[in-house]
Design an enzyme around this catalytic site. Structure first.
Site, PDB file in Angstrom:
ATOM      1  N   SER A   1      -9.376   1.747   2.811  1.00  9.86           N
ATOM      2  CA  SER A   1      -8.442   2.540   2.070  1.00  9.86           C
ATOM      3  C   SER A   1      -7.385   1.735   1.332  1.00  9.86           C
ATOM      4  O   SER A   1      -6.675   2.287   0.493  1.00  9.86           O
ATOM      5  CB  SER A   1      -7.741   3.520   3.017  1.00  9.86           C
ATOM      6  OG  SER A   1      -7.004   2.819   4.000  1.00  9.86           O
TER       7      SER A   1
ATOM      8  N   LYS B   1       0.853  -1.191   0.000  1.00  6.97           N
ATOM      9  CA  LYS B   1       0.000   0.000   0.000  1.00  6.97           C
ATOM     10  C   LYS B   1       0.886   1.237   0.000  1.00  6.97           C
ATOM     11  O   LYS B   1       1.890   1.283   0.725  1.00  6.97           O
ATOM     12  CB  LYS B   1      -0.887  -0.045   1.252  1.00  6.97           C
ATOM     13  CG  LYS B   1      -1.897   1.090   1.370  1.00  6.97           C
ATOM     14  CD  LYS B   1      -2.744   0.892   2.640  1.00  6.97           C
ATOM     15  CE  LYS B   1      -3.833   1.936   2.781  1.00  6.97           C
ATOM     16  NZ  LYS B   1      -4.704   1.666   3.956  1.00  6.97           N
TER      17      LYS B   1
ATOM     18  N   SER C   1     -10.063  -0.568   6.855  1.00  6.15           N
ATOM     19  CA  SER C   1      -9.373  -0.365   5.583  1.00  6.15           C
ATOM     20  C   SER C   1      -8.729  -1.602   4.977  1.00  6.15           C
ATOM     21  O   SER C   1      -8.291  -1.557   3.834  1.00  6.15           O
ATOM     22  CB  SER C   1      -8.300   0.717   5.749  1.00  6.15           C
ATOM     23  OG  SER C   1      -8.881   1.997   5.781  1.00  6.15           O
TER      24      SER C   1
END
Lengths: 431, 431
Positions: free
Chosen positions: A148, A79, A172
């Site tokens: 996210s 990420k 997330s």
């Protein structure tokens, strides 16, 4: 061992085993992932940074040495809030556009030490918050992949990479994994280093991961916690399960509700004991507000550089949401929220060990249509606040045919019991 | 208001007030600090990075605008594990030599937002661990200033800068402050952002500070926590104090023991109630080992980049101490240590609120002779583990005439009560 499938479709564990057996090279695996990305990136847009030459150079380096660990030669997506020395980490914010960091995050260093390679950086929402990136759900490009950790889930689900790291402050990691039909995992709070990971809330942020198999989850978890890898076998007895609908049950879609009830019924039919778990009042009254208070108070301070140097480049959702709210929260309200959270954790420590796992929703329903949001974290934030390990497994479908997730939660630091229970549940649901 | 003293000798609060009143410019204050450094640096060696032009440019910028906050125009030193966008952050390690970071740490950004300037980076031990830097105690250059926030304490004590940030994982802020005759402060765990601060232990690391006045401590704390600054007045009643000699009492020097007893006697004579506080068995049995387990397990993982990429550049003290120990600690032992620590914290939450503060030792004695170590953290680590706010004030002297510190500890999140009590105690001891 002979590999006949497209290597990009292999699980991380199958690929790692094939590499050790000499049936696959890291380079061939990486090329297969890059080919898949080249074919699909215009539709999915999962990558914030990808340098095929850099990925291949790492793969060739892995091919030149004996296996170093359980991920030897396996590419992992990070990420784009997780730092590496050789790639930018941009947090999907113009403030950090082009930002290069000096060092690897601890988790990136541990992956490399286990022989793994870093394929690239996967799209995050702005600072792992709410403002979305361009990523689409690979199963239906009109829908969000969740967030996210949007790119991490989309890339793994689309066979662009076998493993990806994400993070979870509210929901997330678990939510996007569920929206994309993956296994998603949020470890017990505190067990995985956050060095070199953009921080929103020191109290809540947790590094997590997603994969296409439970074994892969366990393999990467061993690497991240720096413990010897050993796949935990499914429980050899029927588990004690708690069914927790949560006070927000009415916010779930009928399909999600039905699928959770169905999972509980089938586990019970397979021998599990099922106990309804209620979150007692007053301990859990207003728990969502408690979570928000902590996250916003800390976030407003943690975003000090962005807030005070570059406020005009912060999205309205973040600047007028979390940051403004946190700035106007008095310390006393923050401390009160922390004390309430601690009381909830003590309740969990007392209550949850009676069960192998809690069965609960991974999300309110299937991935919503539209890319302007990433869905609700309502069914995730509580467990993040409680510091418990969480795992979502794909089970059932929504009315549009999109996957749903079944979330299992075990007591804090009982991550191995969570895996064993999930193995049993997955087998029971597959029957 | 007219300033007749050398501005470098002013407290941060006096200097800030003078700047607001127009009696002093930030530039003049900064020049005075730089002059003092130029005169003393060869003896004290408190700075890891200092660019006088950059410091002066910040000061002149402050002089051009109306006061922005309670530190307007006041220079602050940052321990060299705390990042700024405009200076290197090198952690006293060849691995990070010349390392520049993209962004300010949250605390640096908050200081700037309050009008403060960053004078430079103060020497840390290697990664805020045990391997010392070159800094000498300004009160006796044959002695250590303490560590790991060595340069921060030395620079403030030597009038090179009025305020400095440090960090504490064991005793790295309180001990050097005591050794240098300063006020030192470790806030309640969790109240100050650690974004952009090198992390050893997410469970223990706390940003702290040192100053030459209690008012200065409060001023900087308000800036770091982003709350309006208001100086807390001394308690207007005699406090309830607990006297805690700790199970390690025999490791303190006779002088340190006598000074603590004397402080308690004088507070009692001034009206305080003094209660002996014992740390009960079995809760506190082996607490030092619990602290070490947590710090080493987390440290071994947090040092992932350094450990796996640059092990030959890690000191023996760190590599064969904390890192090796932490790598061989099983997760179960870590979890057990975390549970033990949590039980200690629950005891503290139950017990400490009956007192305004605990009186205890800030260090085992005066600063030891020699620069090969930085002294023992035995009298600090427990309170770090308990998450309580800690303050050391200068009181008494050792046999060599070096300052001793009196440590006050209040319940977690009662930092303002700690300041009020410290104000009362300081007045009582001054009589």
């Amino acid at each position: 061992m002979t590999i006949t499938a497209d290597p990009a479709t292999l699980t991380a564990s199958s690929a790692a085993d094939a590499i050790v057996a000499g049936a696959l090279t890291a380079e061939a695996l990486t090329r297969a992932c890059l080919d898949r990305i080249a074919a699909r990136d215009a539709d999915v847009a999962a990558w914030a940074f990808l340098d095929p030459d850099l990925a291949l150079a790492q793969a060739r380096a892995a091919d030149r040495v004996p296996p170093r660990g359980p991920l030897h030669g396996v590419p992992v997506a990070l990420k784009d809030i997780i730092e590496t020395f050789d790639m930018p980490t941009q947090c999907n914010s113009p403030i950090h556009a082009g930002r290069r960091t000096y060092a690897d995050s601890a988790v990136a260093a541990l992956i490399r030490a286990a022989g793994g390679t870093i394929l690239g950086k996967s799209v995050t929402t702005e600072f792992a918050n709410r403002h979305p990136g361009p990523t689409r759900n690979p199963l239906d490009p009109t829908r969000t992949p969740g967030g996210s950790s949007s790119g991490s889930a989309a890339a793994v689900a689309d066979f662009q990479v076998p493993l990806a790291l994400g993070t979870q402050t509210s929901g997330s990691m678990i939510r996007p994994a569920a929206f994309c039909g993956l296994w998603g995992y949020k470890p017990s709070f505190g067990e995985v280093s956050r060095v070199g990971v953009f921080q929103q809330s020191g109290t809540l942020d947790t590094v997590g991961l997603c994969a296409r198999a439970l074994e892969d989850v366990q393999r990467l978890r061993a690497v991240l916690t720096r413990i010897p890898y050993e796949n935990v076998a499914p429980l050899d007895r029927a588990p004690r399960l708690a069914l927790c609908r949560t006070p927000e049950w009415d916010e779930a879609t009928p399909a999600a509700q039905q699928v959770l009830e169905e999972a509980a019924r089938r586990c019970e039919a397979a021998g599990a004991t099922i106990t309804d778990l209620l979150l007692p009042s007053p301990i859990f009254d207003g728990w969502l507000k408690v979570h928000k208070r902590v996250a916003n108070f800390e976030g407003a301070r943690n975003f000090g550089f962005e807030r005070h140097g570059h406020r005009h480049l912060i999205s309205k959702a973040l600047g007028e949401g979390r940051i403004r709210d946190g700035e106007t929260t008095p310390v006393s309200a923050y401390v009160d929220a922390q004390r309430r959270a601690e009381a909830m954790r003590l309740w969990a420590e007392d209550t949850l060990p009676a069960f192998d796992a809690v069965l609960t929703l991974a999300a309110a329903g299937e991935a919503p249509v539209g890319l302007s949001g990433t869905g609700s974290a309502t069914f995730n934030s509580l467990w993040t606040l409680l510091y418990t390990p969480c795992l979502t497994m794909p089970f059932g479908r929504g009315p549009a045919g999109m996957p749903l997730g079944l979330q299992l939660v075990s007591p804090r630091h009982e991550d191995e019991r969570l895996f064993a229970t999930a193995g049993w549940v997955a087998a029971a649901l597959a029957d």
